[in-house]
Scaffold this motif. Structure first.
Motif, PDB file in Angstrom:
ATOM      1  N   MET A  67     -12.553 -14.670  -2.812  1.00 35.62           N
ATOM      2  CA  MET A  67     -11.208 -15.191  -2.541  1.00 35.62           C
ATOM      3  C   MET A  67     -10.305 -15.087  -3.757  1.00 35.62           C
ATOM      4  O   MET A  67      -9.159 -15.535  -3.725  1.00 35.62           O
ATOM      5  N   ILE A  68     -10.811 -14.516  -4.841  1.00 35.82           N
ATOM      6  CA  ILE A  68     -10.026 -14.388  -6.062  1.00 35.82           C
ATOM      7  C   ILE A  68      -9.159 -13.138  -6.006  1.00 35.82           C
ATOM      8  O   ILE A  68      -9.669 -12.031  -5.846  1.00 35.82           O
ATOM      9  N   GLY A  69      -7.857 -13.313  -6.116  1.00 37.28           N
ATOM     10  CA  GLY A  69      -6.938 -12.177  -6.214  1.00 37.28           C
ATOM     11  C   GLY A  69      -7.120 -11.136  -5.119  1.00 37.28           C
ATOM     12  O   GLY A  69      -7.463 -11.439  -3.976  1.00 37.28           O
ATOM     13  N   GLY A  70      -6.905  -9.855  -5.507  1.00 43.46           N
ATOM     14  CA  GLY A  70      -7.092  -8.734  -4.611  1.00 43.46           C
ATOM     15  C   GLY A  70      -8.276  -7.888  -5.054  1.00 43.46           C
ATOM     16  O   GLY A  70      -8.963  -8.219  -6.028  1.00 43.46           O
ATOM     17  N   PRO A  71      -8.543  -6.777  -4.364  1.00 43.55           N
ATOM     18  CA  PRO A  71      -9.697  -5.939  -4.697  1.00 43.55           C
ATOM     19  C   PRO A  71      -9.715  -5.464  -6.149  1.00 43.55           C
ATOM     20  O   PRO A  71     -10.780  -5.420  -6.770  1.00 43.55           O
ATOM     21  N   GLN A  72      -8.557  -5.110  -6.696  1.00 42.69           N
ATOM     22  CA  GLN A  72      -8.519  -4.626  -8.083  1.00 42.69           C
ATOM     23  C   GLN A  72      -8.965  -5.713  -9.054  1.00 42.69           C
ATOM     24  O   GLN A  72      -9.717  -5.458  -9.998  1.00 42.69           O
ATOM     25  N   ILE A  73      -8.488  -6.944  -8.826  1.00 43.67           N
ATOM     26  CA  ILE A  73      -8.877  -8.073  -9.680  1.00 43.67           C
ATOM     27  C   ILE A  73     -10.368  -8.342  -9.544  1.00 43.67           C
ATOM     28  O   ILE A  73     -11.074  -8.565 -10.536  1.00 43.67           O
ATOM     29  N   ARG A  74     -10.883  -8.313  -8.329  1.00 48.32           N
ATOM     30  CA  ARG A  74     -12.299  -8.624  -8.100  1.00 48.32           C
ATOM     31  C   ARG A  74     -13.215  -7.545  -8.662  1.00 48.32           C
ATOM     32  O   ARG A  74     -14.355  -7.820  -9.032  1.00 48.32           O
ATOM     33  N   ASN A  75     -12.731  -6.322  -8.741  1.00 51.61           N
ATOM     34  CA  ASN A  75     -13.537  -5.239  -9.324  1.00 51.61           C
ATOM     35  C   ASN A  75     -13.590  -5.318 -10.847  1.00 51.61           C
ATOM     36  O   ASN A  75     -14.561  -4.889 -11.464  1.00 51.61           O
ATOM     37  N   ALA A  76     -12.541  -5.867 -11.461  1.00 53.05           N
ATOM     38  CA  ALA A  76     -12.462  -5.914 -12.925  1.00 53.05           C
ATOM     39  C   ALA A  76     -12.802  -7.290 -13.489  1.00 53.05           C
ATOM     40  O   ALA A  76     -13.404  -7.408 -14.552  1.00 53.05           O
ATOM     41  N   GLY A  77     -12.399  -8.337 -12.782  1.00 52.28           N
ATOM     42  CA  GLY A  77     -12.614  -9.694 -13.265  1.00 52.28           C
ATOM     43  C   GLY A  77     -14.081 -10.069 -13.303  1.00 52.28           C
ATOM     44  O   GLY A  77     -14.880  -9.612 -12.478  1.00 52.28           O
ATOM     45  N   THR A  78     -14.458 -10.919 -14.244  1.00 50.71           N
ATOM     46  CA  THR A  78     -15.867 -11.274 -14.443  1.00 50.71           C
ATOM     47  C   THR A  78     -16.086 -12.781 -14.295  1.00 50.71           C
ATOM     48  O   THR A  78     -15.189 -13.580 -14.525  1.00 50.71           O
ATOM     49  N   ILE A  79     -17.315 -13.138 -13.950  1.00 45.08           N
ATOM     50  CA  ILE A  79     -17.670 -14.546 -13.794  1.00 45.08           C
ATOM     51  C   ILE A  79     -17.571 -15.277 -15.135  1.00 45.08           C
ATOM     52  O   ILE A  79     -17.195 -16.449 -15.181  1.00 45.08           O
ATOM     53  N   GLY A  80     -17.868 -14.578 -16.219  1.00 42.78           N
ATOM     54  CA  GLY A  80     -17.756 -15.190 -17.538  1.00 42.78           C
ATOM     55  C   GLY A  80     -16.329 -15.521 -17.897  1.00 42.78           C
ATOM     56  O   GLY A  80     -16.027 -16.605 -18.409  1.00 42.78           O
ATOM     57  N   GLY A  81     -15.435 -14.580 -17.641  1.00 40.81           N
ATOM     58  CA  GLY A  81     -14.032 -14.822 -17.923  1.00 40.81           C
ATOM     59  C   GLY A  81     -13.475 -15.942 -17.080  1.00 40.81           C
ATOM     60  O   GLY A  81     -12.687 -16.768 -17.556  1.00 40.81           O
ATOM     61  N   ASN A  82     -13.904 -16.005 -15.815  1.00 44.69           N
ATOM     62  CA  ASN A  82     -13.415 -17.023 -14.894  1.00 44.69           C
ATOM     63  C   ASN A  82     -13.793 -18.431 -15.345  1.00 44.69           C
ATOM     64  O   ASN A  82     -13.021 -19.376 -15.181  1.00 44.69           O
ATOM     65  N   THR A  83     -14.978 -18.580 -15.937  1.00 40.95           N
ATOM     66  CA  THR A  83     -15.424 -19.897 -16.391  1.00 40.95           C
ATOM     67  C   THR A  83     -14.950 -20.206 -17.811  1.00 40.95           C
ATOM     68  O   THR A  83     -14.599 -21.349 -18.109  1.00 40.95           O
ATOM     69  N   CYS A  84     -14.917 -19.212 -18.677  1.00 41.44           N
ATOM     70  CA  CYS A  84     -14.509 -19.464 -20.067  1.00 41.44           C
ATOM     71  C   CYS A  84     -13.029 -19.795 -20.194  1.00 41.44           C
ATOM     72  O   CYS A  84     -12.602 -20.359 -21.199  1.00 41.44           O
ATOM     73  N   ASN A  85     -12.235 -19.479 -19.169  1.00 42.61           N
ATOM     74  CA  ASN A  85     -10.827 -19.866 -19.181  1.00 42.61           C
ATOM     75  C   ASN A  85     -10.663 -21.379 -19.168  1.00 42.61           C
ATOM     76  O   ASN A  85      -9.660 -21.913 -19.627  1.00 42.61           O
ATOM     77  N   GLY A  86     -11.647 -22.062 -18.598  1.00 40.44           N
ATOM     78  CA  GLY A  86     -11.607 -23.519 -18.555  1.00 40.44           C
ATOM     79  C   GLY A  86     -10.597 -24.103 -17.588  1.00 40.44           C
ATOM     80  O   GLY A  86     -10.277 -25.299 -17.668  1.00 40.44           O
TER      81      GLY A  86
END
Length: 294
Positions: free
Chosen positions: A99-118
């Motif tokens: 449910m995060i963003g669109g396909p481009q975001i989901r292909n590039a975005g990472t679980i680590g980045g999503n959590t480390c953003n806080g």
């Protein structure tokens, strides 16, 4: 164009740790779906960047020797959604990150980045809280394991030392065994939007498929950081799945959450949908495990 001072590319986890020590003011960048946007907005202008995107050992999903699920911090959202281990044991996480963003975001975005953003609105966060995830951090002194509810310190702030990088997220075997979950993201739009509220519930059912042997619930955007609702969990665990139990579960979450007014929604509205989402998620999580209402 991006206003950056320098870019360092780490070749391994230890190389990334070394670069962190040598450049303490540098920003870690993985997929870049958040950092680069912020840089273009001028929020991180002139910063040094340490790219960890090339560390392939931090990608993928596996089971360790104790059968805990290990998700490398560089694993993309789309990889998580399609991974057979995730689909077999904790499919709700795959549904949440889808449910995060669109396909481009989901292909590039990472679980680590999503959590480390806080940030409390991260779609992965409430599910990771509900499944009692553990964050693996690697620094000069070795590996440090931190329960995810202790990793989030305040809005936008996480427990990450200056020499550390997040290398993995672990889901303990005891947290996923015979466990079924459901996640609902409430947002103004059905896609490409930040959650107004996110709710994740998972249950372990008794042999009769009516008894809630264990219930876990967590929210995003119900406070400054993602959070569990322990009062609701305690009030429901051991009870029979019925309309009365479901209503009591929903009402009990108001004892724990701390939503605020914002331009996206008022505190009162968030409290209202928190109750509704709790009830719906509990029913759907139980259904996923073959549960039936008494």
């Amino acid at each position: 164009m991006y206003d950056l001072k320098a870019l360092y590319e780490a070749e391994s986890v230890q190389d990334a740790v070394r670069l962190r020590v040598e450049h303490p003011e540098a920003q870690i960048i993985a997929g870049g779906t958040d950092v680069l946007v912020q840089m273009r907005e001028g929020k991180r202008a002139g910063r040094e960047l340490i790219s960890i995107f090339g560390i392939d050992s931090m990608r993928g999903v596996s089971l360790d020797q104790e059968e805990n699920i290990r998700i490398g911090s560089l694993t993309s959202f789309s990889h998580i959604t399609k991974d057979p281990i995730i689909q077999k044991y904790i499919n709700v996480l795959g549904e949440a990150v889808d449910m995060i963003g669109g396909p481009q975001i989901r292909n590039a975005g990472t679980i680590g980045g999503n959590t480390c953003n806080g940030v409390t609105s991260a779609d992965s966060a409430s599910t990771l809280f509900a499944w009692e995830a553990i964050v693996e951090l690697t620094g000069e002194k070795g590996v440090r394991l931190v329960p995810i509810d202790q990793f989030y310190l305040a809005a936008g702030k996480v427990d990450l030392a200056p020499d550390e990088i997040q290398t993995a997220i672990l889901i303990p075997k005891k947290s996923y065994t015979n466990c079924y979950g459901h996640y609902i993201k409430y947002a103004m739009r059905s896609a490409m939007d930040i959650a107004t509220l996110g709710c994740s519930v998972n249950v372990v059912l008794g042999a009769d498929k009516r008894t809630l042997e264990r219930v876990r619930i967590a929210y995003g955007v119900a406070g400054p950081v993602p959070m569990r609702a322990p009062t609701a969990e305690a009030a429901t665990t051991g009870k029979v799945l019925c309309e009365e139990t479901v209503k009591a579960f929903g009402a009990a979450v108001l004892s724990d959450i701390r939503p605020r007014d914002s331009w996206r929604a008022s505190k009162a509205f968030r409290e209202h949908i928190a109750v509704e989402l709790a009830e719906r998620c509990l029913i759907e999580a139980a259904k996923n495990g073959g549960g039936v209402m008494a």
